[in-house]
Design a protein around this motif. Structure first.
Motif, PDB file in Angstrom:
ATOM      1  N   LEU A 132      17.672 -69.856 -92.604  1.00 38.99           N
ATOM      2  CA  LEU A 132      18.131 -71.101 -93.238  1.00 38.99           C
ATOM      3  C   LEU A 132      18.885 -71.737 -92.433  1.00 38.99           C
ATOM      4  O   LEU A 132      19.196 -72.867 -91.839  1.00 38.99           O
ATOM      5  CB  LEU A 132      17.820 -71.232 -94.557  1.00 38.99           C
ATOM      6  CG  LEU A 132      16.831 -70.758 -95.393  1.00 38.99           C
ATOM      7  CD1 LEU A 132      16.707 -70.714 -96.946  1.00 38.99           C
ATOM      8  CD2 LEU A 132      15.830 -71.827 -94.990  1.00 38.99           C
ATOM      9  N   LEU A 133      20.148 -70.991 -92.185  1.00 39.08           N
ATOM     10  CA  LEU A 133      21.539 -71.511 -91.500  1.00 39.08           C
ATOM     11  C   LEU A 133      21.079 -71.908 -90.155  1.00 39.08           C
ATOM     12  O   LEU A 133      21.406 -72.987 -89.811  1.00 39.08           O
ATOM     13  CB  LEU A 133      22.605 -70.483 -91.768  1.00 39.08           C
ATOM     14  CG  LEU A 133      23.451 -70.511 -93.176  1.00 39.08           C
ATOM     15  CD1 LEU A 133      24.203 -69.274 -93.171  1.00 39.08           C
ATOM     16  CD2 LEU A 133      24.133 -71.923 -93.581  1.00 39.08           C
ATOM     17  N   SER A 171      12.237 -73.575 -84.692  1.00 35.59           N
ATOM     18  CA  SER A 171      12.315 -73.791 -86.073  1.00 35.59           C
ATOM     19  C   SER A 171      10.915 -73.047 -86.589  1.00 35.59           C
ATOM     20  O   SER A 171      11.197 -72.484 -87.785  1.00 35.59           O
ATOM     21  CB  SER A 171      11.885 -75.249 -86.510  1.00 35.59           C
ATOM     22  OG  SER A 171      10.749 -75.710 -85.553  1.00 35.59           O
ATOM     23  N   GLY A 172       9.930 -72.724 -85.900  1.00 31.07           N
ATOM     24  CA  GLY A 172       8.861 -71.647 -86.413  1.00 31.07           C
ATOM     25  C   GLY A 172       9.388 -70.564 -86.679  1.00 31.07           C
ATOM     26  O   GLY A 172       9.107 -69.806 -87.593  1.00 31.07           O
ATOM     27  N   THR A 173      10.296 -69.728 -85.690  1.00 39.55           N
ATOM     28  CA  THR A 173      10.611 -68.627 -85.985  1.00 39.55           C
ATOM     29  C   THR A 173      11.565 -68.469 -87.154  1.00 39.55           C
ATOM     30  O   THR A 173      11.605 -67.765 -88.063  1.00 39.55           O
ATOM     31  CB  THR A 173      11.471 -67.863 -84.759  1.00 39.55           C
ATOM     32  OG1 THR A 173      10.815 -68.149 -83.757  1.00 39.55           O
ATOM     33  CG2 THR A 173      12.022 -66.532 -84.908  1.00 39.55           C
ATOM     34  N   LEU A 183      10.674 -66.495 -90.873  1.00 44.16           N
ATOM     35  CA  LEU A 183      11.171 -65.493 -91.390  1.00 44.16           C
ATOM     36  C   LEU A 183      11.884 -65.771 -92.749  1.00 44.16           C
ATOM     37  O   LEU A 183      11.790 -64.908 -93.680  1.00 44.16           O
ATOM     38  CB  LEU A 183      12.428 -64.927 -90.492  1.00 44.16           C
ATOM     39  CG  LEU A 183      12.756 -63.776 -90.717  1.00 44.16           C
ATOM     40  CD1 LEU A 183      11.807 -62.851 -90.559  1.00 44.16           C
ATOM     41  CD2 LEU A 183      14.090 -63.511 -89.714  1.00 44.16           C
ATOM     42  N   ALA A 184      12.174 -66.911 -92.798  1.00 45.46           N
ATOM     43  CA  ALA A 184      12.673 -67.395 -94.199  1.00 45.46           C
ATOM     44  C   ALA A 184      11.866 -67.912 -95.227  1.00 45.46           C
ATOM     45  O   ALA A 184      12.101 -67.415 -96.586  1.00 45.46           O
ATOM     46  CB  ALA A 184      13.733 -68.635 -94.004  1.00 45.46           C
ATOM     47  N   ASN A 189      20.074 -61.725 -97.244  1.00 48.54           N
ATOM     48  CA  ASN A 189      20.768 -61.797 -95.848  1.00 48.54           C
ATOM     49  C   ASN A 189      19.901 -62.366 -94.801  1.00 48.54           C
ATOM     50  O   ASN A 189      20.288 -63.574 -94.391  1.00 48.54           O
ATOM     51  CB  ASN A 189      21.306 -60.640 -95.639  1.00 48.54           C
ATOM     52  CG  ASN A 189      22.535 -60.031 -96.253  1.00 48.54           C
ATOM     53  OD1 ASN A 189      22.960 -60.921 -97.073  1.00 48.54           O
ATOM     54  ND2 ASN A 189      22.606 -58.803 -96.388  1.00 48.54           N
ATOM     55  N   LEU A 190      18.901 -62.132 -94.437  1.00 51.97           N
ATOM     56  CA  LEU A 190      17.983 -62.597 -93.491  1.00 51.97           C
ATOM     57  C   LEU A 190      17.400 -63.924 -94.040  1.00 51.97           C
ATOM     58  O   LEU A 190      17.263 -64.812 -92.858  1.00 51.97           O
ATOM     59  CB  LEU A 190      16.644 -61.827 -93.339  1.00 51.97           C
ATOM     60  CG  LEU A 190      17.142 -60.327 -92.411  1.00 51.97           C
ATOM     61  CD1 LEU A 190      15.934 -59.515 -92.363  1.00 51.97           C
ATOM     62  CD2 LEU A 190      17.378 -60.816 -91.052  1.00 51.97           C
ATOM     63  N   LYS A 191      16.967 -64.132 -95.127  1.00 48.41           N
ATOM     64  CA  LYS A 191      16.688 -65.546 -95.427  1.00 48.41           C
ATOM     65  C   LYS A 191      17.591 -66.553 -95.461  1.00 48.41           C
ATOM     66  O   LYS A 191      17.516 -67.759 -94.936  1.00 48.41           O
ATOM     67  CB  LYS A 191      15.901 -65.625 -97.042  1.00 48.41           C
ATOM     68  CG  LYS A 191      14.512 -65.012 -96.982  1.00 48.41           C
ATOM     69  CD  LYS A 191      14.161 -64.765 -98.326  1.00 48.41           C
ATOM     70  CE  LYS A 191      12.759 -64.050 -98.534  1.00 48.41           C
ATOM     71  NZ  LYS A 191      11.670 -64.653 -97.697  1.00 48.41           N
ATOM     72  N   VAL A 192      18.912 -66.365 -95.914  1.00 45.65           N
ATOM     73  CA  VAL A 192      20.340 -66.986 -95.737  1.00 45.65           C
ATOM     74  C   VAL A 192      20.376 -67.302 -94.279  1.00 45.65           C
ATOM     75  O   VAL A 192      20.479 -68.449 -93.714  1.00 45.65           O
ATOM     76  CB  VAL A 192      21.208 -66.534 -96.488  1.00 45.65           C
ATOM     77  CG1 VAL A 192      22.504 -67.250 -96.159  1.00 45.65           C
ATOM     78  CG2 VAL A 192      21.155 -66.515 -97.922  1.00 45.65           C
TER      79      VAL A 192
END
Length: 114
Positions: free
Chosen positions: A68-69, A42-44, A48-49, A62-65
């Motif tokens: 979060l997924l 969860s930290g990683t 990043l999100a 794209n990286l944020k989605v």
């Protein structure tokens, strides 16, 4: 890539609180493994999100989605192992594969020229 210190710290603190909750609810032998694994996962993903910005807007979205997924996926996996299963080998394999797939996809999205 630029790190926002406040958002990054907030993401890590949210991960720490989730880890504390999972460890507190966990009544089986996986208490330590679930705690460490859930914090790393969860930290990683949350850092990043929430705590990082990127120069390329498409890659950033794209990286944020993706982050979060995989955060939601990781939370589900950790909750399943906290409440239902008590196999350390199964936990390490499931969460390890999910984490490595996340890292592979995030690295390929970050390195893609769009």
């Amino acid at each position: 890539m630029r790190i926002h210190p406040v958002n990054f710290l907030i993401a890590l603190l949210i991960s720490a609180l989730l880890t504390f909750g999972l460890v507190s609810l966990d009544a089986n032998l996986l208490k330590g493994a679930t705690g460490i694994g859930s914090f790393i996962f969860s930290g990683t993903t949350l850092a990043l999100a929430l705590g990082v910005t990127f120069e390329n807007a498409r890659a950033a979205v794209n990286l944020k989605v993706l982050s979060l997924l995989f955060f939601v996926l990781g939370l589900g996996v950790h909750l399943l192992f906290a409440f239902l299963w008590s196999s350390l080998v199964g936990y390490v394999i499931c969460s390890g594969i999910a984490y490595l797939v996340y890292l592979l996809l995030a690295q390929s999205l970050y390195g893609a020229r769009q």
